[in-house]
Scaffold this motif. Structure first.
Motif, PDB file in Angstrom:
ATOM      1  N   ARG A  99       0.837  -1.206   0.000  1.00  8.54           N
ATOM      2  CA  ARG A  99       0.000   0.000   0.000  1.00  8.54           C
ATOM      3  C   ARG A  99       0.867   1.249   0.000  1.00  8.54           C
ATOM      4  O   ARG A  99       0.626   2.191  -0.753  1.00  8.54           O
ATOM      5  N   PHE A 100       1.905   1.268   0.834  1.00  4.09           N
ATOM      6  CA  PHE A 100       2.787   2.430   0.954  1.00  4.09           C
ATOM      7  C   PHE A 100       3.521   2.714  -0.362  1.00  4.09           C
ATOM      8  O   PHE A 100       3.545   3.856  -0.828  1.00  4.09           O
ATOM      9  N   PHE A 101       4.110   1.683  -0.954  1.00  5.70           N
ATOM     10  CA  PHE A 101       4.860   1.915  -2.188  1.00  5.70           C
ATOM     11  C   PHE A 101       3.939   2.246  -3.367  1.00  5.70           C
ATOM     12  O   PHE A 101       4.286   3.059  -4.220  1.00  5.70           O
ATOM     13  N   LEU A 102       2.765   1.669  -3.385  1.00  2.34           N
ATOM     14  CA  LEU A 102       1.793   2.022  -4.420  1.00  2.34           C
ATOM     15  C   LEU A 102       1.350   3.479  -4.254  1.00  2.34           C
ATOM     16  O   LEU A 102       1.211   4.218  -5.230  1.00  2.34           O
ATOM     17  N   LYS A 103       1.181   3.891  -3.020  1.00  2.00           N
ATOM     18  CA  LYS A 103       0.822   5.280  -2.723  1.00  2.00           C
ATOM     19  C   LYS A 103       1.918   6.231  -3.212  1.00  2.00           C
ATOM     20  O   LYS A 103       1.625   7.284  -3.778  1.00  2.00           O
ATOM     21  N   LEU A 104       3.182   5.850  -3.022  1.00  2.00           N
ATOM     22  CA  LEU A 104       4.288   6.679  -3.495  1.00  2.00           C
ATOM     23  C   LEU A 104       4.340   6.745  -5.019  1.00  2.00           C
ATOM     24  O   LEU A 104       4.534   7.811  -5.600  1.00  2.00           O
ATOM     25  N   VAL A 105       4.161   5.608  -5.676  1.00  2.00           N
ATOM     26  CA  VAL A 105       4.251   5.540  -7.138  1.00  2.00           C
ATOM     27  C   VAL A 105       3.101   6.282  -7.798  1.00  2.00           C
ATOM     28  O   VAL A 105       3.300   7.058  -8.736  1.00  2.00           O
TER      29      VAL A 105
END
Length: 135
Positions: A99-105
C-alpha cells in the motif's frame, strides 16, 4: 467526512484533507529523522552500514506503524487503516508495504476515486484491500 450506517455500526470515512494532514505529519517525522541522521553522520562520521539501516527504518516507518495500529499522523487525526473485509483488524505488514509503495508511485492520481466512492477508498486502498476509517 462521509458516514455510512450498516445494521451493526455506523462507519465514518475521512475526507481527503484529513488524510493529507495525517500524511503530512508522517512526512515531517520522516524528514526530521532524516535530518537528524544527516547531522549525526556529519558530526560523528557514522559508518555507512548504520546509515543504510537507518534509512530503511525511516522508509519503513509508515508501513510498520500502519500494520501495528497507526502512525503518529493517523493517531492525531483519529484515522486508522483497516482490512476492508474486517474493519476491526489492521492490515498485515506485506499489504502495508504494498500500500505504501503504491501510494508513493501513484501519488495524487491514487486519490481520484476517493472523491467519487461512497467509502472514500483511493487506488492504493483498493489494490491493497484496505480502508481508512475515522475512530
Amino acid at each position: 467526512m462521509k458516514t455510512i450506517t450498516t445494521e451493526k455500526t455506523t462507519l465514518r470515512y475521512p475526507c481527503l484533507i484529513t488524510r493529507t494532514i495525517a500524511s503530512f505529519v508522517d512526512l515531517l517525522i520522516a524528514g526530521i529523522a532524516g535530518l537528524a541522521l544527516w547531522e549525526l553522520n556529519r558530526l560523528l562520521a557514522i559508518p555507512p552500514v548504520v546509515n543504510y539501516v537507518s534509512v530503511v527504518f525511516i522508509i519503513m516507518y509508515q508501513p510498520v506503524c500502519t500494520s501495528l495500529g497507526a502512525t503518529l499522523g493517523q493517531y492525531l487525526m483519529n484515522i486508522r487503516i483497516r482490512q476492508v473485509n474486517n474493519m476491526h483488524k489492521t492490515i498485515n505488514m506485506l499489504r502495508s508495504v504494498f500500500r505504501f509503495f503504491l501510494k508513493l508511485v501513484l501519488s495524487l492520481a491514487s486519490m481520484v476515486p476517493l472523491q467519487t466512492r461512497e467509502d472514500n477508498r483511493s487506488l492504493h486502498d483498493i489494490a491493497s484491500g484496505s480502508i481508512v476509517i475515522n475512530v
